[in-house]
Structures are given as C-alpha cells and as structure tokens.
Design a protein around this motif. Structure first.
Motif, PDB file in Angstrom:
ATOM      1  N   LEU A  96       9.559   0.517   4.977  1.00  0.00           N
ATOM      2  CA  LEU A  96       9.416  -0.609   3.737  1.00  0.00           C
ATOM      3  C   LEU A  96      10.100  -1.241   2.635  1.00  0.00           C
ATOM      4  O   LEU A  96      10.675  -2.124   2.876  1.00  0.00           O
ATOM      5  CB  LEU A  96       7.704  -0.478   3.794  1.00  0.00           C
ATOM      6  CG  LEU A  96       6.417  -0.476   5.290  1.00  0.00           C
ATOM      7  CD1 LEU A  96       5.686   0.213   3.886  1.00  0.00           C
ATOM      8  CD2 LEU A  96       6.738  -1.420   5.152  1.00  0.00           C
ATOM      9  N   THR A 130       0.449   3.160   1.459  1.00  0.00           N
ATOM     10  CA  THR A 130      -0.952   4.005   1.034  1.00  0.00           C
ATOM     11  C   THR A 130      -1.686   3.659   2.515  1.00  0.00           C
ATOM     12  O   THR A 130      -2.537   4.461   3.158  1.00  0.00           O
ATOM     13  CB  THR A 130      -1.343   3.464   0.335  1.00  0.00           C
ATOM     14  OG1 THR A 130      -0.620   3.566  -0.582  1.00  0.00           O
ATOM     15  CG2 THR A 130      -2.504   4.239  -0.504  1.00  0.00           C
ATOM     16  N   PHE A 131      -2.289   2.834   2.994  1.00  0.00           N
ATOM     17  CA  PHE A 131      -3.061   1.817   3.904  1.00  0.00           C
ATOM     18  C   PHE A 131      -2.770   3.319   5.354  1.00  0.00           C
ATOM     19  O   PHE A 131      -3.946   3.914   5.913  1.00  0.00           O
ATOM     20  CB  PHE A 131      -2.979   0.912   4.713  1.00  0.00           C
ATOM     21  CG  PHE A 131      -3.710  -0.002   5.639  1.00  0.00           C
ATOM     22  CD1 PHE A 131      -5.316   0.090   5.170  1.00  0.00           C
ATOM     23  CD2 PHE A 131      -3.675   0.242   6.606  1.00  0.00           C
ATOM     24  CE1 PHE A 131      -6.341  -0.428   6.200  1.00  0.00           C
ATOM     25  CE2 PHE A 131      -4.058  -0.316   7.641  1.00  0.00           C
ATOM     26  CZ  PHE A 131      -5.343  -1.036   7.364  1.00  0.00           C
ATOM     27  N   ILE A 132      -1.469   3.404   6.455  1.00  0.00           N
ATOM     28  CA  ILE A 132      -1.313   3.632   7.004  1.00  0.00           C
ATOM     29  C   ILE A 132      -1.058   5.476   6.854  1.00  0.00           C
ATOM     30  O   ILE A 132      -1.698   5.791   7.858  1.00  0.00           O
ATOM     31  CB  ILE A 132       0.165   3.028   7.790  1.00  0.00           C
ATOM     32  CG1 ILE A 132       1.159   3.021   6.879  1.00  0.00           C
ATOM     33  CG2 ILE A 132      -0.185   1.799   7.945  1.00  0.00           C
ATOM     34  CD1 ILE A 132       2.543   2.813   7.589  1.00  0.00           C
ATOM     35  N   ILE A 191      -8.733   0.842  -2.108  1.00  0.00           N
ATOM     36  CA  ILE A 191      -8.258   0.769  -0.750  1.00  0.00           C
ATOM     37  C   ILE A 191      -9.392   1.554  -0.047  1.00  0.00           C
ATOM     38  O   ILE A 191      -9.920   1.359   1.377  1.00  0.00           O
ATOM     39  CB  ILE A 191      -7.248   0.052  -0.097  1.00  0.00           C
ATOM     40  CG1 ILE A 191      -6.076   1.645  -0.273  1.00  0.00           C
ATOM     41  CG2 ILE A 191      -6.670  -1.323  -1.235  1.00  0.00           C
ATOM     42  CD1 ILE A 191      -5.205   1.142   0.469  1.00  0.00           C
ATOM     43  N   SER A 226      -3.014  10.661   0.417  1.00  0.00           N
ATOM     44  CA  SER A 226      -2.710   9.655   0.281  1.00  0.00           C
ATOM     45  C   SER A 226      -2.671   9.868  -1.503  1.00  0.00           C
ATOM     46  O   SER A 226      -1.875   8.418  -1.453  1.00  0.00           O
ATOM     47  CB  SER A 226      -3.440   7.798   1.107  1.00  0.00           C
ATOM     48  OG  SER A 226      -4.472   8.504   0.507  1.00  0.00           O
ATOM     49  N   ARG A 284       6.415   9.120  -3.918  1.00  0.00           N
ATOM     50  CA  ARG A 284       5.109   8.998  -4.792  1.00  0.00           C
ATOM     51  C   ARG A 284       3.753   9.372  -4.199  1.00  0.00           C
ATOM     52  O   ARG A 284       2.660   8.600  -4.940  1.00  0.00           O
ATOM     53  CB  ARG A 284       5.356   7.313  -4.048  1.00  0.00           C
ATOM     54  CG  ARG A 284       4.693   6.774  -3.122  1.00  0.00           C
ATOM     55  CD  ARG A 284       4.322   5.333  -2.658  1.00  0.00           C
ATOM     56  NE  ARG A 284       4.340   5.254  -1.079  1.00  0.00           N
ATOM     57  CZ  ARG A 284       3.490   5.432  -0.767  1.00  0.00           C
ATOM     58  NH1 ARG A 284       2.058   5.716  -1.897  1.00  0.00           N
ATOM     59  NH2 ARG A 284       3.184   5.624   0.418  1.00  0.00           N
ATOM     60  N   MET A 339      -3.682   6.718   4.628  1.00  0.00           N
ATOM     61  CA  MET A 339      -5.160   7.201   4.737  1.00  0.00           C
ATOM     62  C   MET A 339      -5.533   6.279   5.991  1.00  0.00           C
ATOM     63  O   MET A 339      -5.961   7.429   7.351  1.00  0.00           O
ATOM     64  CB  MET A 339      -6.115   5.839   4.086  1.00  0.00           C
ATOM     65  CG  MET A 339      -5.846   6.096   3.028  1.00  0.00           C
ATOM     66  SD  MET A 339      -5.930   4.734   2.022  1.00  0.00           S
ATOM     67  CE  MET A 339      -6.336   5.995  -0.137  1.00  0.00           C
ATOM     68  N   LEU A 398      -7.965  11.878   3.723  1.00  0.00           N
ATOM     69  CA  LEU A 398      -7.688  11.430   3.539  1.00  0.00           C
ATOM     70  C   LEU A 398      -7.686  10.859   2.115  1.00  0.00           C
ATOM     71  O   LEU A 398      -6.301  10.199   1.987  1.00  0.00           O
ATOM     72  CB  LEU A 398      -8.368   9.817   3.966  1.00  0.00           C
ATOM     73  CG  LEU A 398      -8.081   8.150   3.903  1.00  0.00           C
ATOM     74  CD1 LEU A 398      -8.963   7.776   5.211  1.00  0.00           C
ATOM     75  CD2 LEU A 398      -9.214   7.980   3.048  1.00  0.00           C
ATOM     76  N   PHE A 424       1.339  -0.784   2.068  1.00  0.00           N
ATOM     77  CA  PHE A 424       1.052  -0.861   3.076  1.00  0.00           C
ATOM     78  C   PHE A 424       0.823   0.381   3.154  1.00  0.00           C
ATOM     79  O   PHE A 424       1.010   1.102   4.530  1.00  0.00           O
ATOM     80  CB  PHE A 424       2.197  -1.798   3.917  1.00  0.00           C
ATOM     81  CG  PHE A 424       1.649  -2.785   3.921  1.00  0.00           C
ATOM     82  CD1 PHE A 424       1.031  -3.359   5.114  1.00  0.00           C
ATOM     83  CD2 PHE A 424       1.217  -4.066   3.408  1.00  0.00           C
ATOM     84  CE1 PHE A 424       0.574  -4.698   6.019  1.00  0.00           C
ATOM     85  CE2 PHE A 424       1.380  -5.309   3.560  1.00  0.00           C
ATOM     86  CZ  PHE A 424       1.017  -5.630   4.776  1.00  0.00           C
TER      87      PHE A 424
END
Lengths: 124, 226
Positions: B107, A100-102, B159, B182, B124, A104, B178, A98
């Motif tokens: 999270l 990493t997705f946001i 992803i 990330s 991370r 990106m 990006l 999650f």
C-alpha cells in the motif's frame, strides 16, 4: 505498604534480569533482542521451577498493567516528525488503517474458522 | 530539573487520563492518545525540545523492556490454554503477520511514499522495542517506526470492535489472536476489556508475532526487493 515494597523489589529484579538478558544476547551475538530472549528464558525458569511465580508475580502484573505509560515518551517523540506527517500524514493513515483492517480480518477469520472446525470435531 | 518535571508531569497526566478512561472507556479518551497529545501541545507551547523532555521520559521508556519480559508470567500461567489453542494461534498469527508486512509495504508503495517510510512501515504491527529493532535491521528509521507502531495500536483499538461486528467474530480465542497480531500491546489491553481469556491469547499472539516478524522481515524484504 508491604505490597509496595514487595512489588518495587520485584520490578527492580525484572529490570536487572532484563539487563542481564541484553548482555547475554549481545555476548552470544543472538539475532533476537534481549527482551524476547528474556521472555523465553524467564518462561523456562518458571516452567522448571527454578524461579517461583510468587517471586515476580506482583511486579510483573504492575508492569503489564501500566504498559501504556511506558509507550508515552515514544509517542511524544512523534512531535519530531510533525513536518513529515503534515505532508505524508493522510497517505500513512490510509496505509495503517487498510493494512490493520485486513490483518484483523485475515487472522481473526482464520482463527475463528479453525476454532469452529475443532469444536465440530470434538462434538462428533 | 526539566527532566524531572517532565517525568512527574507525564505520570500525573497519565494517572488522570487513566481515571477518565475508566469512567468513560471511549477510544478517543485512551491514555495512549490523550497523554502524548497534551504533552506535545504543552512542549510546543513552552518551546521545549523533545530531547529535553526525554531526559525524564527515557526513565519510563526504560521500563518497556522489563515490561516486555514480564509477558513471560501470563505466558506461564496460561500455558495449558495456549497449548490447547496452539493451532489457531500459530496459523492466525503467522498469516496475520505476513499480511501486515506485505500489505503495509504494498500500500505504501502504491501511494508513492518515500522508500524509507515504506520500510519503516513494514514492522509497524509488532510491539515497539521489537519493531524498532526490525526497522533497524531492514534499513528503516526506528524512531519513525515507533510512531507508526503507536498509530497502529491506537487505530487498531478503534477499528477492532467494528471488525469483530462486521465479520461476526465472537470466539474469545479468535478475538485475542486478532488483537494481538494486528495491534500489539494497545490491542492486548483492548482484548483484556473483552475477556481475560482474549487478553491472554492476545498477549501470546503478540509475542509470537514479534518473534516471527523479527525472523521473517529480513527475508520478506529480500523477496519484495526482487
């Protein structure tokens, strides 16, 4: 054959340079690790012409091309934490996916938007 | 002796998996996934502890730092391109790095993970040596952070293409930012598959993200704690 010798010498030179930068960061009590200091110092030395690109180009591209290889032992180190990953693995996976997705989406969309604005301004 | 065998075995497996990946560039065939998984299986089967393996492995790890320093070379070669796109890079990377740290901690906390894991998750998204450094600084466990960094790199390269399609990000600069922000080195090699420009932008983004996280993580932890 000549290139193998040349590349090896250059890699060795980069290793020595890194060691020196580690020592320097330690001596100066800098809050940055030697590798980051090394990037900055090496960049300045290249930019000012003190170090010529061809002195390290081959060695540097070798190291960068095999970057993944140098991560392998650290990745194998995960085996020490297999019991922990068994109990918390799913939750950790959720966090990493999650987040990493946001990351990106936010960095990619913002950068794409700015790039578009720049293009628009340039074409006007 | 066992160290030498482990070192040569790692080199051999890596070379083979790289060949396979060149023929079939599928994420699950990535050398960074296949090589350690096979090694872990062999070590577990042969009951060799990690410490013995690492007697050989540490030689490879010691090249991680000079390889990080080597990023100065693409930085120097592409400085013009980078100056031209400085706004996108700085804005994208700083935003992405803050999102990475905050969302990881948030999270992890929501999912009631142990505090040491929460802290170890914070850095991370940056390259291993710096992430381990940051982890140490803010009270995490550097070795566990290293595992999360690698997980991030692998999942990020899985992803990434999906995110690019989903949000229709087709700009090479944005793609590089990006990936570099990330998912550090693994993301950067994915960005190089996209184009040389994306790869370069990704390497600089990774460096900027590392520098920024190094400085900002302690401040961020302080704020999150209150």
């Amino acid at each position: 054959m000549k290139n193998i010798v040349k590349g090896t010498v250059q890699v060795a030179a980069l290793m020595i340079f890194t060691l020196l930068m580690n020592k320097l960061a330690e001596l100066l009590h800098l809050p940055v690790p030697g590798s980051i200091l090394g990037i900055i110092v090496l960049f300045i030395l290249l930019e000012t012409g003190i170090i010529r690109l061809e002195w390290i180009d081959l060695g540097a591209s070798w190291l960068l091309a095999e970057l993944l290889l140098f991560f392998v032992p650290a990745a194998v180190g995960v085996m020490k934490y297999i019991p922990m990953l068994k109990s918390d693995g799913v939750r950790i996976l959720i966090v990493v996916i999650f987040s990493t997705f946001i990351v990106m989406a936010s960095s990619g969309l913002l950068a794409a938007w700015i790039a578009k604005q720049k293009e628009r301004r340039a074409s006007q | 002796m066992i160290g030498l065998i482990c070192l040569l075995g790692t080199l051999g497996l890596y070379a083979v998996s790289k060949r396979i990946y060149a023929k079939r560039p599928k994420v699950y065939l990535s050398p960074l996934l296949i090589t350690p998984v096979i090694i872990i299986l062999i070590l577990t089967w042969a009951q060799i502890p990690y410490e013995s393996y690492n007697k050989g492995g540490k030689w490879l790890s010691s090249l991680l730092q000079p390889a990080t320093v080597a990023f100065a070379v693409p930085l120097y070669k592409n400085f013009k391109v980078l100056k031209k796109h400085a706004t996108e890079i700085i804005a994208g990377v700083l935003t992405g790095s803050c999102v990475a740290m905050i969302s990881s901690a948030f999270l992890a906390k929501c999912l009631h993970l142990d505090t040491s894991l929460v802290i170890s998750l914070v850095p991370r998204s940056v390259t291993t040596p710096i992430a381990m450094n940051v982890s140490q600084d803010i009270g995490g466990v550097p070795n566990i952070t290293a595992a999360f960094v690698i997980m991030t790199g692998l999942l990020g390269s899985m992803i990434g293409p999906m995110v690019l399609r989903m949000f229709k990000i087709d700009n090479d600069i944005a793609r590089g930012i990006l990936y570099g922000t990330s998912s550090h080195g693994a993301g950067t090699s994915k960005a190089f598959e996209n184009s040389a420009l994306s790869g370069t932008i990704s390497s600089i983004s990774m460096i900027v993200a590392a520098l920024f996280t190094l400085g900002a993580a302690p401040v961020m932890m302080h704020m999150l704690a209150h």
